[in-house]
Write an enzyme that holds these catalytic residues in place. Structure first.
Site, PDB file in Angstrom:
ATOM      1  CG  ASN A 249      39.406  33.299  46.952  1.00 45.29           C
ATOM      2  OD1 ASN A 249      39.883  34.072  46.828  1.00 45.29           O
ATOM      3  ND2 ASN A 249      40.082  32.696  48.777  1.00 45.29           N
TER       4      ASN A 249
ATOM      5  CG  ASP B 111      44.023  35.189  46.481  1.00 40.65           C
ATOM      6  OD1 ASP B 111      42.563  34.474  47.372  1.00 40.65           O
ATOM      7  OD2 ASP B 111      44.053  36.048  46.777  1.00 40.65           O
TER       8      ASP B 111
ATOM      9  CD  GLU C 262      40.268  37.286  49.815  1.00 41.46           C
ATOM     10  OE1 GLU C 262      38.806  38.100  49.474  1.00 41.46           O
ATOM     11  OE2 GLU C 262      40.675  36.498  49.118  1.00 41.46           O
TER      12      GLU C 262
END
Lengths: 166, 592
Positions: B277, B319, B194
């Site tokens: 991801n 994701d 992230e």
């Protein structure tokens, strides 16, 4: 072994990602460390994000911070843009309603909710993981964010959550 | 540099040949002696114990025999270790290591170790301050600190042997995974999918902690430790795939973190791990397959050389991290014995691969899937539903299943029983809308650009616990659960399987039917992984953490009670979870 990268992009706006840079320029605040209006003392020095300064939340004696944009709807709109482009939403949620960072729209504040206190939280960082963004945004950028956060509609503060009597 | 690397590679080949048999014997011994010395029980990551005192006939009398509050409120993922007469527990940040003396009646502490750890890590961890456990080897406990360090601690005295910085908070790296140790290599990776990190795996020297090799999960072949003639992907060919499959130099900030478990086959001398991801969440900022994000990679532990790789989700739009466990099992598929690798992916498909070369043998949905119709066994690629493609030019794309929490969370490792030949896994029954926008990369801040509201999937319950036949790709039984199920699984030779639920039930079930044999409310939602061991008193016990957290601290923020300044409305698809549980880290031990 690959050397650890040194991150110095904060304070060097030329290396900010394009979207963030555009937002800063748009807001006329791409001048890190520019003096904030209403301060009685010289502007705080720019701080580096990587230092994650955890300042403890007490302003230097004699320093009065006043939001030069308080109540300015146009600046608040810019602040909403900045909130996204500086990735504030990545921690605090898209509508600032909380994610890994706390909810900023519940009317309750860990480190105080006065404009100057919110300014300090963003500018200097806070000890539970809030990075210092003063070096990246400059004082005016931080005030822009404060002005935006002030416009979030506060829900009624209901200390009770009940699953009965619904 | 090149010469040094070659010499090292040769030294390692020799060591592998000499050490292979020894390692296999060691793994076998650990599998049957009633201890739990590795995060996933064994190198094959089966989470299967030979202990069989607890059976479907007597499991109804399981009851708690001991509890301990860790004093920490973060999500208690991971699991304890039991070595000899000592149980070792790592807490979420601040990553305290407790050593309990199992030879005394009340299990007092032998010692506790409180590492020097930075609070700044809290703000760089995407999804709560979790830790997924420690590894025991040769009198040492090795584990990772959230702030990017690996430590080795003397298992007897609790003294710190070394503490080495492996990751860089300033670029968005934190460390939540449990290390694996093979011979004298400690294998570690970093979270930060992230935050747009340049994902990697590292091999440290067990004796000093010094980083011996760093292998990136994407980028040019040199960065990925693809050495001449060593790498053969089953469905791809060409040089520098890890760079050419990304638009421009988007691989430099492409994520592909390592935060799940790692397994190892001593005979093949291969490590297996999944990558997370691709970053950012707007796939239009990184056109191409984005290899090797959302993939499984097979490497040599000695020098990190990449041997093969297979990508579960090319050009990740949703994701779909592939960081879940890679379970190694010898299966019979269509009458043929296969050295298999089984993986339950966030993307909703369960995959059975040939672990010698990465070729796909079986792929079938174990949870509701809408982003793809199936996985083509010839090409190894998913057959996409074009209407579910996401990106900043596509607006809000609705009705994508599974959600970004996955068909199962990689935080919830499955188990495999060689007695039933079944795999046991938690699942989530959630779908999502996905609205992406262009994200700006500011090192050390989230690199996301997405809004993904969740909703309940079709059918009963927001989650379940399933038994899966990986040879045929078939669900054998399923226990629906009211909430997304987030615990790991434990299988035993007594044919009893254990798991916990998000609302705080700890359950034992019949391995062959799923029938619930016992359940107990453990005080907080279970996001950790049960283990079993034989204590110094000769009896079999089962241990598990309670302590809701991980993504659930964020998604169901009203389960918190510790911060009066952070009040949140319940998530609308899981409104009443806070009626049944709240935060709290507790170690539970159950016995007959």
């Amino acid at each position: 072994m690959r050397p650890m990268r040194h991150h110095d992009i904060f304070g060097h706006s030329a290396r900010l990602a394009p979207a963030a840079l555009a937002a800063l320029v748009l807001l006329g605040c791409a001048r890190p460390g520019s003096p904030q209006a209403g301060a009685a003392a010289p502007p705080p020095p720019g701080v580096s994000y990587v230092d994650h300064l955890a300042a403890g939340g007490i302003l230097p004696p004699g320093l009065v911070l006043r939001n030069p944009h308080a109540g300015d709807a146009g600046v608040a709109k810019g602040g909403a843009l900045l909130f996204k482009s500086m990735n504030c939403d990545g921690c605090h949620g898209g509508d600032a309603s909380g994610w890994v960072g706390p909810n900023l729209g519940d009317g309750r504040w860990r480190y105080g909710g006065a404009d100057a206190e919110v300014f300090s939280s963003i500018y200097y960082g806070r000890p539970k993981g809030m990075p210092a963004f003063g070096g990246a945004l400059g004082a005016d950028g931080v005030w822009t964010l404060v002005t935006y956060l002030r416009t979030l509609p506060l829900p009624p503060d209901l200390p009770t959550e009940s699953w009965e009597d619904k | 540099m090149l010469r040094t690397a070659l010499v090292m590679a040769m030294v390692w080949l020799g060591a592998a040949a000499a050490g292979g048999a020894h390692a296999a014997a060691a793994a076998g011994r650990e599998a049957s002696d009633g201890q739990w010395t590795m995060p996933s029980k064994d190198y094959a990551a089966t989470r299967y114990s030979e202990l069989k005192d607890i059976t479907p006939q007597n499991a109804h009398s399981l009851h708690p025999v001991w509890t301990f509050s860790t004093g920490v409120l973060g999500g208690h993922e991971g699991q304890p270790l039991v070595v000899g007469g000592t149980m070792y527990v790592v807490t979420p940040w601040p990553n305290v290591l407790y050593a309990f003396d199992l030879t005394r009646e009340d299990y007092p502490l032998r010692w506790k170790y409180r590492p020097d750890i930075s609070a700044n890590a809290i703000g760089v961890a995407c999804c709560d301050t979790v830790n997924r456990g420690a590894f025991y080897v040769d009198g040492r406990i090795v584990y990772n600190l959230l702030d990017g360090h690996t430590v080795a601690v003397d298992a007897r005295t609790g003294r710190e042997l070394w503490r080495v910085r492996i990751a860089d908070l300033g670029s968005g790296e934190t460390v939540t995974m449990a290390p694996i140790v093979v011979r004298d290599r400690v294998i570690v990776g970093a979270s930060g999918g992230e935050f747009g990190i340049y994902g990697w795996l590292k091999g440290l020297d067990l004796n000093t902690g010094q980083v011996v090799w760093t292998a990136h999960n994407m980028g040019p072949d040199a960065d990925m430790l693809i050495r001449p003639g060593t790498f053969k992907a089953p469905y791809d060919s060409g040089a520098d795939l890890g760079a050419h499959s990304w638009a421009g130099d988007s691989w430099r900030t492409g994520g592909a973190p390592v935060w799940g478990s790692i397994s190892y086959d001593p005979e093949l001398d291969l490590l297996y791990y999944g990558t997370g991801n691709a970053a950012p969440y707007d796939p239009e900022q990184r056109l191409g397959d984005n290899k090797w994000s959302a993939s499984v990679l097979a490497r040599r532990p000695g020098d990190g050389t990449l041997v093969w790789a297979y990508q579960f989700t090319p050009h990740d739009n949703w994701d779909y991290d592939a960081t879940g466990a890679m379970i190694l099992a010898d299966l019979t598929i269509a009458g043929h014995p296969v050295k298999a690798l089984v993986h339950f992916d966030k993307n909703g498909f369960a995959y059975t691969l040939d672990r010698t070369n990465g070729r796909l043998l079986v792929a079938a949905a174990f949870a509701p899937v809408t982003w793809a119709r199936a996985v083509d066994l010839q090409s190894g690629r998913p057959l996409l539903d074009a209407a579910k493609a996401t990106g900043s030019s596509r607006g809000n794309v609705k009705g994508i299943c599974p959600s970004a929490e996955g068909g199962v969370s990689p935080s919830s490792p499955p188990a495999y029983s060689p007695r039933t030949h079944l795999f046991y896994s938690s699942t989530n029954n959630l779908c999502m809308d996905y609205e992406a926008w262009r994200a700006s990369h500011l090192a050390g801040t989230p690199f996301m650009g997405v809004n993904t509201p969740y909703s309940a999937g079709p059918g009963t319950g927001l989650g379940s616990f399933i038994a899966w036949d990986a040879a045929s790709g078939r669900k054998v039984w399923e226990n629906p659960e009211r909430y997304p199920n987030w615990s790991g699984a434990l299988a035993t030779a007594g044919d009893v399987v254990f798991y916990g639920t998000l609302d705080g039930w700890f359950k034992s079930v019949d391995a062959r039917s799923g029938k619930v044999l016992s359940k107990f409310k453990v005080g907080s939602g279970v996001v950790g992984n049960p283990i079993t061991y034989r204590a110094p008193d000769g009896r079999q016990y089962v241990a598990v953490y309670a302590g809701i957290g991980g993504d659930w601290a964020l998604l169901a923020g009203d389960t918190r009670s510790d911060d009066p300044t952070d009040v949140r409305a319940p998530a609308d698809y899981i409104k009443d979870i806070a009626r049944h549980t709240s935060q709290g880290g507790i170690i539970w031990i159950f016995g007959l």
